[in-house]
Design a protein around this motif. Structure first.
Motif, PDB file in Angstrom:
ATOM      1  N   LEU A   1       7.869  -8.736   7.318  1.00  0.00           N
ATOM      2  CA  LEU A   1       6.951  -7.663   7.735  1.00  0.00           C
ATOM      3  C   LEU A   1       6.978  -6.528   6.730  1.00  0.00           C
ATOM      4  N   ASP A   2       6.001  -5.664   6.863  1.00  0.00           N
ATOM      5  CA  ASP A   2       5.845  -4.556   5.931  1.00  0.00           C
ATOM      6  C   ASP A   2       5.087  -3.467   6.699  1.00  0.00           C
ATOM      7  N   GLU A   3       5.790  -2.436   7.121  1.00  0.00           N
ATOM      8  CA  GLU A   3       5.120  -1.405   7.926  1.00  0.00           C
ATOM      9  C   GLU A   3       5.536  -0.028   7.429  1.00  0.00           C
ATOM     10  N   LYS A   4       4.588   0.902   7.433  1.00  0.00           N
ATOM     11  CA  LYS A   4       4.958   2.257   7.013  1.00  0.00           C
ATOM     12  C   LYS A   4       4.248   3.278   7.892  1.00  0.00           C
ATOM     13  N   ARG A   5       4.845   4.454   7.961  1.00  0.00           N
ATOM     14  CA  ARG A   5       4.249   5.535   8.760  1.00  0.00           C
ATOM     15  C   ARG A   5       4.650   6.887   8.172  1.00  0.00           C
ATOM     16  N   ASP A   6       3.745   7.842   8.325  1.00  0.00           N
ATOM     17  CA  ASP A   6       4.028   9.218   7.884  1.00  0.00           C
ATOM     18  C   ASP A   6       4.520  10.048   9.063  1.00  0.00           C
TER      19      ASP A   6
END
Lengths: 99, 144
Positions: free
Chosen positions: B9-14
């Motif tokens: 998986l590959d997830e990002k958030r600010d």
């Protein structure tokens, strides 16, 4: 984080509830420290604390040290599994009063 | 646990850089780790490590001062290798000055970095690529 304080036989018990992180440590200290400064024996009930980080651990250390300095005692009661794990990771189980 | 059981998986958030957002950082991590076939104890440890690193950004990169800046957290898993990237635009990290306190020197503070090092396999600070100033990478092999 929410809290409730009860008094019985000159022991103040602070029931902490929720997650204790940097955002709520000042609030926690505002509740706990005046009780210690009044030289009361303090029980911190941690059964409903689902998460504690290094800031929360700092509150426990500061409370313990202040109580020792003033000749009283802080005891941690009904410590939740997740909090106990962090206390042990910090190698404080022999330092803090755990019950 | 074999790597075939762990998805990629590959997830990002600010997140806005302030202490009241640390609970949102934890929620994001819990959401992501729910997708992984790893035990709850490990999930909790990883959430703690990430929250401590995010807290360090608030406390040290920004001195807990008000800002409109955001930090970005990126969680990637590939072939059982977990990598968590933290990007911020705060004060440049002085890598040589980062150390946890001696664990037998009992005093408040200085435990966050110790927890991160206990939980993760590797902790690497890099200069961030524009627009970022700092780039912290935490990594752990989930196949062990």
């Amino acid at each position: 984080m929410s809290y409730k304080v009860t008094e019985e036989n000159n022991i103040s018990t602070v029931f902490l509830d929720g997650e204790i992180d940097m955002d709520v440590t000042e609030k926690a200290k505002e509740v706990i420290m005046p009780l210690i400064e009044a030289k009361k024996e303090v029980h911190l009930n941690l059964k409903d604390v689902q998460y504690m980080d290094s800031s929360g651990i700092s509150v426990l250390i500061e409370s313990h040290q202040k109580a020792t300095e003033l000749g009283t005692k802080v005891t941690l009661k009904e410590i939740s599994k997740s909090v106990l794990k962090v206390i042990m990771m910090a190698k404080l189980e022999q330092i803090l009063n755990l019950d | 646990m074999s790597q075939s059981q762990i998805i990629n998986l590959d997830e990002k958030r600010d997140f806005e850089v302030n202490s009241s957002n640390l609970k949102h950082v934890r929620s994001f991590c819990r959401e992501v780790f729910e997708k992984l076939n790893i035990n709850q104890e490990l999930k909790d440890e990883l959430v703690l490590a990430i929250a401590e690193a995010a807290q360090n950004i608030v406390k040290h990169a920004y001195n807990n001062e008000e800002t409109e800046d955001k930090m970005e957290i990126k969680i990637s898993v590939s072939n059982g290798h977990l990598e968590i990237g933290f990007f911020d635009k705060g004060r440049p990290v002085e890598k040589d000055k980062i150390r946890h306190r001696k664990i037998d020197d009992i005093k408040p503070g200085g435990l966050g970095t110790f927890f991160i090092q206990q939980i993760m396999d590797a902790v690497v600070f890099k200069e961030g690529e524009k627009p970022w100033i700092n780039h912290l990478i935490l990594s752990k092999n989930l196949n062990n």
